[in-house]
Design a protein around this motif. Structure first.
Motif, PDB file in Angstrom:
ATOM      1  N   GLU A 139       3.290   3.534  -3.923  1.00 58.03           N
ATOM      2  CA  GLU A 139       2.993   4.476  -5.013  1.00 58.03           C
ATOM      3  C   GLU A 139       4.256   5.102  -5.606  1.00 58.03           C
ATOM      4  O   GLU A 139       4.397   5.218  -6.831  1.00 58.03           O
ATOM      5  CB  GLU A 139       2.049   5.564  -4.472  1.00 58.03           C
ATOM      6  N   ILE A 141       6.079   2.820  -8.048  1.00 52.08           N
ATOM      7  CA  ILE A 141       5.417   2.737  -9.362  1.00 52.08           C
ATOM      8  C   ILE A 141       5.652   4.038 -10.144  1.00 52.08           C
ATOM      9  O   ILE A 141       5.980   4.014 -11.330  1.00 52.08           O
ATOM     10  CB  ILE A 141       3.898   2.481  -9.193  1.00 52.08           C
ATOM     11  N   LYS A 142       5.530   5.161  -9.425  1.00 47.32           N
ATOM     12  CA  LYS A 142       5.724   6.473 -10.065  1.00 47.32           C
ATOM     13  C   LYS A 142       7.143   6.584 -10.626  1.00 47.32           C
ATOM     14  O   LYS A 142       7.356   7.066 -11.744  1.00 47.32           O
ATOM     15  CB  LYS A 142       5.475   7.561  -9.005  1.00 47.32           C
ATOM     16  N   LYS A 189      -0.469  -3.677  -6.922  1.00 48.39           N
ATOM     17  CA  LYS A 189      -0.420  -3.178  -5.551  1.00 48.39           C
ATOM     18  C   LYS A 189      -1.211  -4.147  -4.688  1.00 48.39           C
ATOM     19  O   LYS A 189      -2.293  -4.576  -5.085  1.00 48.39           O
ATOM     20  CB  LYS A 189      -1.078  -1.807  -5.512  1.00 48.39           C
ATOM     21  N   GLU A 230       0.834  -1.221   0.000  1.00 49.88           N
ATOM     22  CA  GLU A 230       0.000   0.000   0.000  1.00 49.88           C
ATOM     23  C   GLU A 230       0.862   1.263   0.000  1.00 49.88           C
ATOM     24  O   GLU A 230       0.409   2.334  -0.385  1.00 49.88           O
ATOM     25  CB  GLU A 230      -0.896   0.003   1.244  1.00 49.88           C
ATOM     26  N   ASP A 231       2.116   1.123   0.434  1.00 49.20           N
ATOM     27  CA  ASP A 231       3.036   2.267   0.472  1.00 49.20           C
ATOM     28  C   ASP A 231       3.857   2.387  -0.829  1.00 49.20           C
ATOM     29  O   ASP A 231       4.826   3.135  -0.894  1.00 49.20           O
ATOM     30  CB  ASP A 231       4.004   2.106   1.655  1.00 49.20           C
TER      31      ASP A 231
END
Ligand code: RIB
Length: 289
Positions: free
Chosen positions: A65, A68-69, A83, A62-63
Motif C-alpha cells: 500500500e 502505491i501511495k 496488488k 499485500e504489503d
C-alpha cells in the motif's frame, strides 16, 4: 504522447555500515533507514518531478500500500499498478562511510508480471507512446515484443544487467541508458568509445546514453557523440541517482530538447539526488534545478 514506466516497486532498507560485510563476517549496522524505491517507481517519480505526466505499471504484494501511495502522492498515474498475494520486492542496501553502496534485491511480486497483465496494460497505449523499462521485473522479453508490435518507442535502462536481457529483442529498443558497468556487460570493455562502437555495430538505429558518474555523461545519437561534464557536489547517497538521470532524460525526449540540453538537465538533477538520502526521496523537482 503518453509515457509508461513498466517496472519494479521496492521497499529499500538502507543500512549505514563502516564497511561492506565480507564473506563469512557478521557485522552490526550503524543505522537503518527505510525508503520507497525500486527502479520502476524511482524513474516514474523522476519523470513526474521533471514535469511530465507518467503512468506506472507493476505489481506489489499485500504489503504494498505505501508503495502505491507514494506513487500517487508524487503525481504518478498508478491505476495500472496491481496488488497481488505475496510480498512486495525489497532491497537491502549497505551504505558505507565513503557513500558507496552495495545492493541486494529480492524480486518479490516484481517477478510475478504475467503476459496477460502486460498485454492488458499495453493495450491502453498506442503507436508513438513512450515505454521506459529497466530489468527488475519478470516478462521483460514479452513486454518489449508487445510494445514493439504496438509501435511504442522503447527506452531501456538495462539495470541490473543479467542474462534475462539475452532473451529480449534489443533491436526494438530506440534508446539505451546505461552506466559504464552495464556498457561493459554488453561490449566487454569499459572504455566509452569501445562501448559506443559495440552499440553502433549491434544496434545502429538506437541512441546510447552513457552515464559516467563524476566523469559526466555521453550520448551517441545519429553517429554523433556529445559529452557533458558532471555537476560537482558532495555525495551522501548515490541510490536512485541513475534513476533520476534516466527519468529526466525521458522528460527531455518528451519535450524535444536537444541532446546537450537534455543531458545537462539530467546532470543537475542527478547531482542534487546524490546529495540526499534514499531513492524516491532524493529526486529533485524541476524547480530545484
Ligand atoms: O536504482 C536504485 C534502486 O535499485 C533502489 O531503489 C533499489 O530498490 C533497487 O531497485
Amino acid at each position: 504522447m503518453k509515457i509508461l514506466v513498466f517496472g519494479s516497486l521496492n521497499y529499500d532498507y538502507t543500512y549505514r555500515v563502516e564497511h561492506f560485510v565480507k564473506p563469512g563476517e557478521t557485522t552490526a549496522s550503524l543505522e537503518l533507514m527505510t525508503f520507497c524505491g525500486g527502479k520502476g517507481l524511482n524513474q516514474a517519480i523522476a519523470v513526474c518531478r521533471a514535469g511530465e505526466t507518467v503512468y506506472l505499471a507493476g505489481i506489489v504484494g499485500e504489503d504494498g500500500e505505501l508503495l502505491i501511495k507514494t506513487a500517487i502522492e508524487n503525481g504518478v498515474r498508478a491505476e495500472y499498478v496491481k496488488k497481488k498475494k505475496g510480498k512486495s520486492g525489497h532491497a537491502i542496501i549497505q551504505l558505507d562511510a565513503a557513500a558507496e553502496n552495495a545492493i541486494l534485491i529480492h524480486g518479490g511480486t516484481n517477478q510475478e508480471i504475467t503476459e496477460e497483465y502486460a498485454d492488458a496494460v499495453l493495450s491502453m497505449f498506442t503507436e508513438g507512446d513512450l515505454l521506459l523499462l529497466q530489468n527488475e521485473i519478470s516478462c521483460l522479453p514479452h513486454i518489449i515484443a508487445k510494445a514493439a508490435e504496438i509501435g511504442m518507442k522503447i527506452i531501456l535502462n538495462p539495470s541490473p544487467c543479467n542474462d534475462m536481457l539475452l532473451d529480449c529483442n534489443l533491436h526494438a529498443v530506440s534508446v539505451f541508458i546505461l552506466n559504464r558497468g552495464e556498457g561493459e556487460y554488453f561490449s566487454g570493455t569499459s572504455d566509452p568509445q569501445g562501448i559506443f562502437s559495440y552499440f553502433q555495430r549491434e544496434y545502429p538505429n538506437a541512441s546510447i546514453v552513457l552515464t559516467l558518474g563524476a566523469h559526466g555523461s555521453m550520448c551517441l545519437k545519429d553517429g554523433k557523440i556529445i559529452a557533458i561534464p558532471a555537476v560537482t557536489t558532495d555525495v551522501l547517497d548515490t541510490t536512485g541517482a541513475g534513476d533520476t538521470f534516466t527519468g529526466y532524460y525521458v522528460s527531455g525526449i518528451c519535450r524535444g530538447l536537444s541532446t546537450e540540453a537534455a543531458l545537462s538537465r539530467c546532470s543537475k538533477a542527478a547531482a542534487i539526488a546524490v546529495g540526499r538520502m534514499g531513492a524516491t526521496s532524493s529526486i529533485p523537482y524541476e524547480s530545484e534545478l
